[in-house]
Write a protein that holds these residues in place. Structure first.
Motif, PDB file in Angstrom:
ATOM      1  N   ASN A  71      42.747  42.320  31.106  1.00 35.46           N
ATOM      2  CA  ASN A  71      43.473  42.254  29.834  1.00 35.46           C
ATOM      3  C   ASN A  71      44.977  42.448  29.953  1.00 35.46           C
ATOM      4  O   ASN A  71      45.687  42.379  28.955  1.00 35.46           O
ATOM      5  N   ALA A  72      45.457  42.662  31.157  1.00 33.28           N
ATOM      6  CA  ALA A  72      46.890  42.887  31.367  1.00 33.28           C
ATOM      7  C   ALA A  72      47.635  41.564  31.533  1.00 33.28           C
ATOM      8  O   ALA A  72      47.093  40.597  32.071  1.00 33.28           O
ATOM      9  N   PRO A  73      48.885  41.530  31.094  1.00 32.38           N
ATOM     10  CA  PRO A  73      49.709  40.348  31.373  1.00 32.38           C
ATOM     11  C   PRO A  73      50.084  40.322  32.855  1.00 32.38           C
ATOM     12  O   PRO A  73      50.346  41.366  33.457  1.00 32.38           O
ATOM     13  N   LEU A  74      50.079  39.141  33.427  1.00 29.78           N
ATOM     14  CA  LEU A  74      50.456  39.017  34.833  1.00 29.78           C
ATOM     15  C   LEU A  74      51.953  39.204  34.991  1.00 29.78           C
ATOM     16  O   LEU A  74      52.750  38.634  34.245  1.00 29.78           O
ATOM     17  N   GLU A  75      52.327  39.998  35.954  1.00 28.85           N
ATOM     18  CA  GLU A  75      53.733  40.309  36.228  1.00 28.85           C
ATOM     19  C   GLU A  75      54.363  39.231  37.097  1.00 28.85           C
ATOM     20  O   GLU A  75      55.554  38.967  37.021  1.00 28.85           O
ATOM     21  N   SER A  76      53.543  38.602  37.944  1.00 25.45           N
ATOM     22  CA  SER A  76      54.026  37.511  38.785  1.00 25.45           C
ATOM     23  C   SER A  76      52.834  36.654  39.210  1.00 25.45           C
ATOM     24  O   SER A  76      51.695  37.114  39.210  1.00 25.45           O
ATOM     25  N   VAL A  77      53.130  35.404  39.554  1.00 30.33           N
ATOM     26  CA  VAL A  77      52.092  34.464  39.999  1.00 30.33           C
ATOM     27  C   VAL A  77      52.640  33.632  41.154  1.00 30.33           C
ATOM     28  O   VAL A  77      53.855  33.477  41.294  1.00 30.33           O
ATOM     29  N   THR A  78      51.747  33.079  41.942  1.00 31.28           N
ATOM     30  CA  THR A  78      52.175  32.224  43.052  1.00 31.28           C
ATOM     31  C   THR A  78      52.564  30.845  42.525  1.00 31.28           C
ATOM     32  O   THR A  78      52.198  30.447  41.419  1.00 31.28           O
ATOM     33  N   TYR A  79      53.282  30.112  43.361  1.00 33.63           N
ATOM     34  CA  TYR A  79      53.673  28.746  42.997  1.00 33.63           C
ATOM     35  C   TYR A  79      52.445  27.880  42.740  1.00 33.63           C
ATOM     36  O   TYR A  79      52.435  27.050  41.831  1.00 33.63           O
ATOM     37  N   GLU A  80      51.412  28.060  43.542  1.00 35.26           N
ATOM     38  CA  GLU A  80      50.186  27.272  43.374  1.00 35.26           C
ATOM     39  C   GLU A  80      49.501  27.597  42.052  1.00 35.26           C
ATOM     40  O   GLU A  80      48.922  26.711  41.420  1.00 35.26           O
ATOM     41  N   ALA A  81      49.566  28.849  41.610  1.00 34.37           N
ATOM     42  CA  ALA A  81      49.006  29.223  40.312  1.00 34.37           C
ATOM     43  C   ALA A  81      49.790  28.528  39.195  1.00 34.37           C
ATOM     44  O   ALA A  81      49.200  28.033  38.228  1.00 34.37           O
ATOM     45  N   GLU A  82      51.105  28.483  39.332  1.00 37.06           N
ATOM     46  CA  GLU A  82      51.931  27.792  38.338  1.00 37.06           C
ATOM     47  C   GLU A  82      51.528  26.331  38.206  1.00 37.06           C
ATOM     48  O   GLU A  82      51.543  25.778  37.112  1.00 37.06           O
ATOM     49  N   GLU A  83      51.163  25.714  39.315  1.00 36.61           N
ATOM     50  CA  GLU A  83      50.733  24.309  39.290  1.00 36.61           C
ATOM     51  C   GLU A  83      49.484  24.109  38.425  1.00 36.61           C
ATOM     52  O   GLU A  83      49.264  23.024  37.902  1.00 36.61           O
ATOM     53  N   LEU A  84      48.676  25.168  38.290  1.00 32.48           N
ATOM     54  CA  LEU A  84      47.469  25.104  37.456  1.00 32.48           C
ATOM     55  C   LEU A  84      47.738  25.500  36.001  1.00 32.48           C
ATOM     56  O   LEU A  84      46.823  25.549  35.198  1.00 32.48           O
ATOM     57  N   GLY A  85      48.993  25.836  35.685  1.00 33.68           N
ATOM     58  CA  GLY A  85      49.322  26.243  34.324  1.00 33.68           C
ATOM     59  C   GLY A  85      49.241  27.740  34.101  1.00 33.68           C
ATOM     60  O   GLY A  85      49.287  28.222  32.964  1.00 33.68           O
ATOM     61  N   ILE A  86      49.130  28.502  35.173  1.00 37.31           N
ATOM     62  CA  ILE A  86      49.109  29.963  35.084  1.00 37.31           C
ATOM     63  C   ILE A  86      50.552  30.437  35.166  1.00 37.31           C
ATOM     64  O   ILE A  86      51.318  29.973  36.012  1.00 37.31           O
ATOM     65  N   HIS A  87      50.932  31.355  34.283  1.00 36.28           N
ATOM     66  CA  HIS A  87      52.326  31.779  34.252  1.00 36.28           C
ATOM     67  C   HIS A  87      52.459  33.280  34.044  1.00 36.28           C
ATOM     68  O   HIS A  87      51.520  33.946  33.602  1.00 36.28           O
ATOM     69  N   LYS A  88      53.614  33.785  34.405  1.00 30.40           N
ATOM     70  CA  LYS A  88      53.949  35.188  34.180  1.00 30.40           C
ATOM     71  C   LYS A  88      53.743  35.503  32.700  1.00 30.40           C
ATOM     72  O   LYS A  88      54.123  34.710  31.838  1.00 30.40           O
ATOM     73  N   GLY A  89      53.124  36.643  32.413  1.00 28.02           N
ATOM     74  CA  GLY A  89      52.872  37.049  31.032  1.00 28.02           C
ATOM     75  C   GLY A  89      51.496  36.650  30.521  1.00 28.02           C
ATOM     76  O   GLY A  89      51.020  37.169  29.522  1.00 28.02           O
TER      77      GLY A  89
END
Length: 100
Positions: A71-89
């Motif tokens: 349930n926590a917001p993500l503080e950081s994500v990898t570049y590959e996660a960003e490619e899937l639409g996953i983002h900080k927060g």
């Protein structure tokens, strides 16, 4: 102690991993594609030195239980996660659903 438990999020099964260590607990929830983890995860290392591995991962800080991690917001994500639409927060469980 190490605890491995399946958890269900929106009809999908993920694996929750809890490792009790002196003065800290490591937490992770994984899918077949990627994972979210507590503050012990070094996203910068994954993005820079291990970038050829294309790790899909997100990091939440200040969490002490699997439920908090989900349930926590993500503080950081990898570049590959960003490619899937996953983002900080993004909330942890929402990020996991993008990793199926």
């Amino acid at each position: 102690m190490i605890d491995l438990s399946p958890i269900n999020i929106a009809g999908h099964t993920f694996l929750a991993v809890t490792v009790l260590l002196p003065k800290t607990t490591l937490l992770a929830v994984t899918s077949d594609k990627g994972y979210i983890m507590c503050g012990a995860l070094d996203v910068a290392l994954l993005n820079e030195k291990l970038k050829d591995r294309k790790v899909i991962a997100g990091r939440a800080v200040g969490v002490r239980t699997i439920e908090q991690l989900l349930n926590a917001p993500l503080e950081s994500v990898t570049y590959e996660a960003e490619e899937l639409g996953i983002h900080k927060g993004m909330i942890g469980k929402d990020a996991l659903l993008k990793m199926i």
